[in-house]
Design a protein around this motif. Structure first.
Motif, PDB file in Angstrom:
ATOM      1  N   ALA B  56      45.972  51.124  52.093  1.00  0.00           N
ATOM      2  CA  ALA B  56      44.534  51.066  51.873  1.00  0.00           C
ATOM      3  C   ALA B  56      44.286  50.468  50.494  1.00  0.00           C
ATOM      4  CB  ALA B  56      43.936  52.460  51.942  1.00  0.00           C
ATOM      5  N   VAL B  57      43.273  49.607  50.405  1.00  0.00           N
ATOM      6  CA  VAL B  57      42.853  49.096  49.110  1.00  0.00           C
ATOM      7  C   VAL B  57      41.511  49.745  48.806  1.00  0.00           C
ATOM      8  CG1 VAL B  57      42.273  47.048  47.772  1.00  0.00           C
ATOM      9  CG2 VAL B  57      44.036  46.912  49.525  1.00  0.00           C
ATOM     10  N   VAL B  58      41.457  50.550  47.741  1.00  0.00           N
ATOM     11  CA  VAL B  58      40.208  51.226  47.399  1.00  0.00           C
ATOM     12  C   VAL B  58      39.851  50.926  45.950  1.00  0.00           C
ATOM     13  CG1 VAL B  58      40.539  53.078  49.060  1.00  0.00           C
ATOM     14  CG2 VAL B  58      41.370  53.357  46.747  1.00  0.00           C
ATOM     15  N   GLY B  59      38.588  51.198  45.615  1.00  0.00           N
ATOM     16  CA  GLY B  59      38.127  50.954  44.256  1.00  0.00           C
ATOM     17  C   GLY B  59      36.629  50.827  44.240  1.00  0.00           C
ATOM     18  N   PRO B  60      36.020  50.859  43.055  1.00  0.00           N
ATOM     19  CA  PRO B  60      34.560  50.774  42.961  1.00  0.00           C
ATOM     20  C   PRO B  60      34.032  49.426  43.454  1.00  0.00           C
ATOM     21  CG  PRO B  60      35.593  50.845  40.781  1.00  0.00           C
ATOM     22  CD  PRO B  60      36.675  51.015  41.765  1.00  0.00           C
ATOM     23  N   ASN B  61      32.713  49.365  43.637  1.00  0.00           N
ATOM     24  CA  ASN B  61      32.103  48.088  44.042  1.00  0.00           C
ATOM     25  C   ASN B  61      32.392  47.025  42.998  1.00  0.00           C
ATOM     26  OD1 ASN B  61      30.899  48.862  46.441  1.00  0.00           O
ATOM     27  ND2 ASN B  61      29.139  49.739  45.370  1.00  0.00           N
ATOM     28  N   GLY B  62      32.695  45.821  43.469  1.00  0.00           N
ATOM     29  CA  GLY B  62      32.958  44.742  42.523  1.00  0.00           C
ATOM     30  C   GLY B  62      34.352  44.797  41.943  1.00  0.00           C
ATOM     31  N   ALA B  63      35.235  45.615  42.555  1.00  0.00           N
ATOM     32  CA  ALA B  63      36.579  45.774  42.009  1.00  0.00           C
ATOM     33  C   ALA B  63      37.504  44.632  42.393  1.00  0.00           C
ATOM     34  CB  ALA B  63      37.175  47.094  42.464  1.00  0.00           C
ATOM     35  N   GLY B  64      37.035  43.771  43.301  1.00  0.00           N
ATOM     36  CA  GLY B  64      37.872  42.632  43.688  1.00  0.00           C
ATOM     37  C   GLY B  64      38.675  42.865  44.947  1.00  0.00           C
ATOM     38  N   LYS B  65      38.283  43.888  45.741  1.00  0.00           N
ATOM     39  CA  LYS B  65      39.074  44.219  46.924  1.00  0.00           C
ATOM     40  C   LYS B  65      38.976  43.117  47.979  1.00  0.00           C
ATOM     41  CE  LYS B  65      36.596  47.924  47.563  1.00  0.00           C
ATOM     42  NZ  LYS B  65      35.569  48.074  46.552  1.00  0.00           N
ATOM     43  N   MET B 253      36.256  52.292  34.267  1.00  0.00           N
ATOM     44  CA  MET B 253      36.360  50.839  34.108  1.00  0.00           C
ATOM     45  C   MET B 253      35.154  50.142  34.726  1.00  0.00           C
ATOM     46  SD  MET B 253      40.307  49.809  34.308  1.00  0.00           S
ATOM     47  CE  MET B 253      39.790  48.231  33.795  1.00  0.00           C
ATOM     48  N   ALA B 254      34.721  50.661  35.897  1.00  0.00           N
ATOM     49  CA  ALA B 254      33.580  50.035  36.576  1.00  0.00           C
ATOM     50  C   ALA B 254      32.326  50.144  35.726  1.00  0.00           C
ATOM     51  CB  ALA B 254      33.359  50.691  37.938  1.00  0.00           C
ATOM     52  N   GLU B 255      32.195  51.261  34.980  1.00  0.00           N
ATOM     53  CA  GLU B 255      30.999  51.420  34.153  1.00  0.00           C
ATOM     54  C   GLU B 255      30.993  50.446  32.991  1.00  0.00           C
ATOM     55  OE1 GLU B 255      31.199  55.568  33.387  1.00  0.00           O
ATOM     56  OE2 GLU B 255      30.376  56.054  35.356  1.00  0.00           O
ATOM     57  N   GLY B 256      32.167  49.973  32.616  1.00  0.00           N
ATOM     58  CA  GLY B 256      32.245  49.035  31.502  1.00  0.00           C
ATOM     59  C   GLY B 256      31.936  47.598  31.890  1.00  0.00           C
ATOM     60  N   TRP B 257      31.782  47.329  33.221  1.00  0.00           N
ATOM     61  CA  TRP B 257      31.537  45.941  33.615  1.00  0.00           C
ATOM     62  C   TRP B 257      30.120  45.537  33.296  1.00  0.00           C
ATOM     63  CZ3 TRP B 257      33.916  47.040  39.021  1.00  0.00           C
ATOM     64  CH2 TRP B 257      35.310  47.116  38.885  1.00  0.00           C
ATOM     65  N   PRO B 258      29.923  44.346  32.759  1.00  0.00           N
ATOM     66  CA  PRO B 258      28.557  43.899  32.495  1.00  0.00           C
ATOM     67  C   PRO B 258      27.811  43.699  33.807  1.00  0.00           C
ATOM     68  CG  PRO B 258      30.115  42.122  32.104  1.00  0.00           C
ATOM     69  CD  PRO B 258      30.928  43.342  32.388  1.00  0.00           C
ATOM     70  N   GLU B 259      26.480  43.898  33.743  1.00  0.00           N
ATOM     71  CA  GLU B 259      25.664  43.751  34.947  1.00  0.00           C
ATOM     72  C   GLU B 259      25.786  42.353  35.512  1.00  0.00           C
ATOM     73  OE1 GLU B 259      23.239  45.773  36.790  1.00  0.00           O
ATOM     74  OE2 GLU B 259      24.745  47.140  36.019  1.00  0.00           O
ATOM     75  N   LYS B 260      25.681  41.375  34.635  1.00  0.00           N
ATOM     76  CA  LYS B 260      25.863  40.001  35.059  1.00  0.00           C
ATOM     77  C   LYS B 260      27.149  39.492  34.428  1.00  0.00           C
ATOM     78  CE  LYS B 260      20.977  39.154  35.573  1.00  0.00           C
ATOM     79  NZ  LYS B 260      19.814  39.045  34.745  1.00  0.00           N
ATOM     80  N   GLY B 261      27.586  38.335  34.879  1.00  0.00           N
ATOM     81  CA  GLY B 261      28.795  37.775  34.299  1.00  0.00           C
ATOM     82  C   GLY B 261      28.621  37.623  32.795  1.00  0.00           C
ATOM     83  N   ASP B 262      29.635  37.991  32.041  1.00  0.00           N
ATOM     84  CA  ASP B 262      29.540  37.928  30.595  1.00  0.00           C
ATOM     85  C   ASP B 262      29.797  36.497  30.151  1.00  0.00           C
ATOM     86  OD1 ASP B 262      29.538  38.237  27.935  1.00  0.00           O
ATOM     87  OD2 ASP B 262      31.094  39.778  27.854  1.00  0.00           O
ATOM     88  N   ASP B 263      28.733  35.774  29.872  1.00  0.00           N
ATOM     89  CA  ASP B 263      28.886  34.351  29.571  1.00  0.00           C
ATOM     90  C   ASP B 263      29.520  34.118  28.209  1.00  0.00           C
ATOM     91  OD1 ASP B 263      27.865  33.460  31.956  1.00  0.00           O
ATOM     92  OD2 ASP B 263      25.793  33.651  31.247  1.00  0.00           O
ATOM     93  N   LYS B 264      29.513  35.171  27.386  1.00  0.00           N
ATOM     94  CA  LYS B 264      30.084  34.966  26.059  1.00  0.00           C
ATOM     95  C   LYS B 264      31.584  35.251  26.036  1.00  0.00           C
ATOM     96  CE  LYS B 264      25.801  36.027  23.621  1.00  0.00           C
ATOM     97  NZ  LYS B 264      25.108  36.624  24.801  1.00  0.00           N
ATOM     98  N   ALA B 265      32.101  35.743  27.181  1.00  0.00           N
ATOM     99  CA  ALA B 265      33.522  36.080  27.197  1.00  0.00           C
ATOM    100  C   ALA B 265      34.358  34.830  26.934  1.00  0.00           C
ATOM    101  CB  ALA B 265      33.893  36.674  28.551  1.00  0.00           C
ATOM    102  N   GLY B 266      35.311  34.966  26.064  1.00  0.00           N
ATOM    103  CA  GLY B 266      36.197  33.847  25.776  1.00  0.00           C
ATOM    104  C   GLY B 266      37.283  33.774  26.826  1.00  0.00           C
ATOM    105  N   PRO B 267      38.086  32.721  26.804  1.00  0.00           N
ATOM    106  CA  PRO B 267      39.198  32.637  27.742  1.00  0.00           C
ATOM    107  C   PRO B 267      40.196  33.769  27.516  1.00  0.00           C
ATOM    108  CG  PRO B 267      39.162  30.745  26.230  1.00  0.00           C
ATOM    109  CD  PRO B 267      37.980  31.562  25.920  1.00  0.00           C
ATOM    110  N   CYS B 268      40.798  34.232  28.606  1.00  0.00           N
ATOM    111  CA  CYS B 268      41.762  35.321  28.508  1.00  0.00           C
ATOM    112  C   CYS B 268      43.073  34.796  27.935  1.00  0.00           C
ATOM    113  CB  CYS B 268      42.008  35.914  29.896  1.00  0.00           C
ATOM    114  SG  CYS B 268      43.300  37.155  29.948  1.00  0.00           S
ATOM    115  N   ARG B 269      43.583  35.506  26.941  1.00  0.00           N
ATOM    116  CA  ARG B 269      44.802  35.044  26.270  1.00  0.00           C
ATOM    117  C   ARG B 269      46.021  35.860  26.690  1.00  0.00           C
ATOM    118  NH1 ARG B 269      43.347  30.415  24.011  1.00  0.00           N
ATOM    119  NH2 ARG B 269      41.367  30.530  22.930  1.00  0.00           N
ATOM    120  N   ARG B 270      45.784  36.817  27.631  1.00  0.00           N
ATOM    121  CA  ARG B 270      46.826  37.799  27.858  1.00  0.00           C
ATOM    122  C   ARG B 270      48.126  37.167  28.362  1.00  0.00           C
ATOM    123  NH1 ARG B 270      44.969  42.172  31.823  1.00  0.00           N
ATOM    124  NH2 ARG B 270      43.503  42.730  30.218  1.00  0.00           N
ATOM    125  N   ALA B 271      47.963  36.142  29.208  1.00  0.00           N
ATOM    126  CA  ALA B 271      49.156  35.576  29.827  1.00  0.00           C
ATOM    127  C   ALA B 271      49.959  34.719  28.860  1.00  0.00           C
ATOM    128  CB  ALA B 271      48.752  34.726  31.029  1.00  0.00           C
TER     129      ALA B 271
END
Lengths: 294, 273
Positions: B56-65, B253-271
């Motif tokens: 089963a894949v579970v998670g909050p709304n918008g989790a990417g399931k 984690m779901a509560e931390g998601w911005p309501e709309k896409g965060d346009d100011k987010a920079g590119p992810c550097r994690r990889a």
């Protein structure tokens, strides 16, 4: 005047009436099933837009070769297909929806067509292109219309399964259809070609403004008589041919232009079906009959 | 292959079932990032679905399931990382999307709809013989719709139509079955019957991955669970994955998601190294 005098004699007596009848039969065979698929794909108005888009191509053919059926047919086919493809392309690469871009392109196309015809031709020529000349259809015209009907039926028989699935459940066809999910798009394209082909056939007979009439009105009427796809297509063919006969007789006896007469008879058929047909018509809504036991 | 054990975002205690690099899962996700217009909906997900597993894949709304399932059928190209299907072709996958683009008033009957499941055997041209027809009728019997063969689908209730779609998947005879919220807005009786079908698939060693909301349902019917909140929160035995601490973390984690896409987010550097 007996019924025989009214309904049979004109065809026996006059060759042009027999030709027109044959053209109507060929048109009905192609337009019936294509119209049903248009209705099922919710593209009824798209057919209308495309029929207008055919005009400038036909007009250029007319300028190049006069009232030649083949030149006007090929020109119309290319113009109609170009508008269909451009509209599809614009909706894919920009934010504009397909119906809006269709409207934009066909209006440009129609205005351009009328302009081209009026630049060179007389008003009579314009009337021929706009309203058709089924009573003057010659051998070449008959061959063209019959050829289009033949090609349409053969292609529909070949691609029947994916075409139907593409209407019914496009996501499923993408998933299982192979060709890397492009079978659906390919079917859509082939279907657009068939629509344009049949409109070109129709505009010889009924004119660009009303070519779509014999396609959409019988298809819309058939929804009130039949439930399966095959029976829908057969019903639409029969209704289209009946409208053709009725319209020709009307135009013969009352000395009316043939194209609008045929489309008006088809329209009357639609109103009758709407009121009285056995499937989901006004009659079944107002007098539903007793519900079944289980 | 990135080891799921070091996947950032996973709780250190969560068991991820395929940390063993020698294990050869049917579907392997490698540092998978999915999203729309560069905004990630699934972030750096690694791991695998074992052949024959029921997850089963579970998670909050918008989790990417749903996004994850779309990527597995190839309908969405990953922004980063990849999905590896081990020895599977598109024909081996049956996918039930959340909102099927089905035209519900299309003039087609129940049997013809189920027969479409034979597509990879009959394609565009081959005829559908008696044997294939029998298979479709059997599938209809399994989902409890015997006698409905000639009913137009427009006349079916939502639950009955979902049964038809399950019958079509039975006929598809796929090795990997992906279900996106198959029981949402479906009555309890139908849900129970269709869960039996899922159990039957599991018994036949098919791999089933289902996006679900009802945690009780997951606990009682699904041995494995992936808890997803854009980042993988936990992936393993259902009882472990759905531990209260993990659920709290997913909600936080779901509560931390911005309501709309965060346009100011920079590119992810994690990889990047």
């Amino acid at each position: 005047m007996t019924l025989y005098d009214f309904a049979v004699d004109p065809f026996l007596e006059f060759a042009f009436m027999r030709r027109a009848l044959a053209a109507c039969l060929a048109l009905s065979l192609g337009c019936g099933p294509v119209g049903i698929l248009l209705v099922l794909r919710r593209m009824s108005l798209m057919g209308d837009a495309m029929s207008h888009a055919v005009l400038p191509g036909a007009a250029i053919g007319f300028l190049a070769a006069g009232l030649s059926l083949w030149a006007m047919g090929i020109g119309g086919f290319l113009a109609g297909l170009a508008v269909a493809l451009l509209a599809g392309l614009v909706s894919r690469v920009t934010a504009l929806r397909e119906d809006a871009s269709f409207a934009a392109f066909y209006l440009i196309s129609l205005a351009g067509g009328v302009l081209i015809v009026s630049l060179r031709g007389s008003n009579v020529d314009l009337m021929h292109v706009l309203f058709g000349t089924i009573l003057a259809v010659d051998d070449a015209g008959l061959l063209l219309v019959a050829g289009i009907a033949t090609v349409t039926l053969l292609v529909l028989a070949t691609l029947y399964r994916p075409l139907v699935v593409e209407c019914f459940d496009p996501g499923f066809l993408r998933a299982v259809g192979g060709s890397r999910g492009r079978l659906g798009a390919l079917c859509h394209l082939v279907f657009l070609v068939l629509v344009v082909l049949n409109l070109v056939g129709g505009f010889q007979a009924l004119g660009t403004l009303m070519a779509v009439g014999l396609m959409m009105l019988p298809a819309a009427s058939a929804r009130f008589w039949a439930e399966g796809i095959a029976t829908l297509a057969l019903t639409a063919m029969a209704l289209a041919f009946a409208s053709g006969i009725g319209g020709l007789l009307l135009s013969f006896h009352l000395n009316l232009p043939s194209g609008p007469s045929i489309v008006l008879v088809a329209g009357a058929g639609y109103l009758l079906s709407l009121a009285l047909g056995p499937v989901g018509s006004l009659r079944t809504r107002w007098f539903p009959g007793r519900h079944l036991a289980a | 292959m990135g080891s799921p054990g070091v996947t950032p975002g996973a709780t250190p205690g969560a068991t991820l079932p395929f940390s063993d690099a020698t294990a050869d899962p049917l579907v392997r996700l490698t540092d998978l990032t999915l999203g729309y217009r560069r905004h990630p909906a699934v972030h750096h997900l690694s791991g695998g679905f074992r052949d024959g597993s029921l997850t089963a894949v579970v998670g909050p709304n918008g989790a990417g399931k749903s996004t994850l399932l779309k990527a597995m059928v190839g309908a969405l190209r990953p922004l980063d990382g990849r999905v590896t299907l081990h020895g599977l072709t598109a024909a081996d996958i049956a996918y039930l999307p959340q909102q099927a683009e089905v035209e519900r008033d299309f003039p087609i009957d129940v049997l013809d709809t189920v027969l479409l499941g034979h597509w990879r055997r009959v394609g565009i041209f081959r005829s559908i013989g008696g044997a294939l027809r029998d298979r479709a009728e059997e599938a209809l019997a399994v989902v409890g719709l015997s006698g409905f063969e000639r009913r137009p689908i427009a006349a079916l209730s939502a639950g009955q139509f979902q049964r038809v779609l399950f019958a079509r998947m039975l006929v598809q005879d796929a090795r990997l079955i992906l279900l996106d919220e198959p029981f949402t807005a479906i009555d309890a009786r139908t849900t129970a019957d269709l869960l039996d079908v899922v159990r039957r698939w599991h018994g036949e060693r098919r791999t089933v991955i289902a996006v679900l909301h009802d945690l009780e349902q997951v606990r009682s019917h699904f041995p494995d669970t992936l808890l997803l909140a854009r980042e993988p929160i936990a992936w393993g035995r259902t009882a472990d994955a759905l531990a209260p601490a993990n659920l709290v973390r997913a909600r936080a984690m779901a509560e931390g998601w911005p309501e709309k896409g965060d346009d100011k987010a920079g590119p992810c550097r994690r990889a990047e190294p």
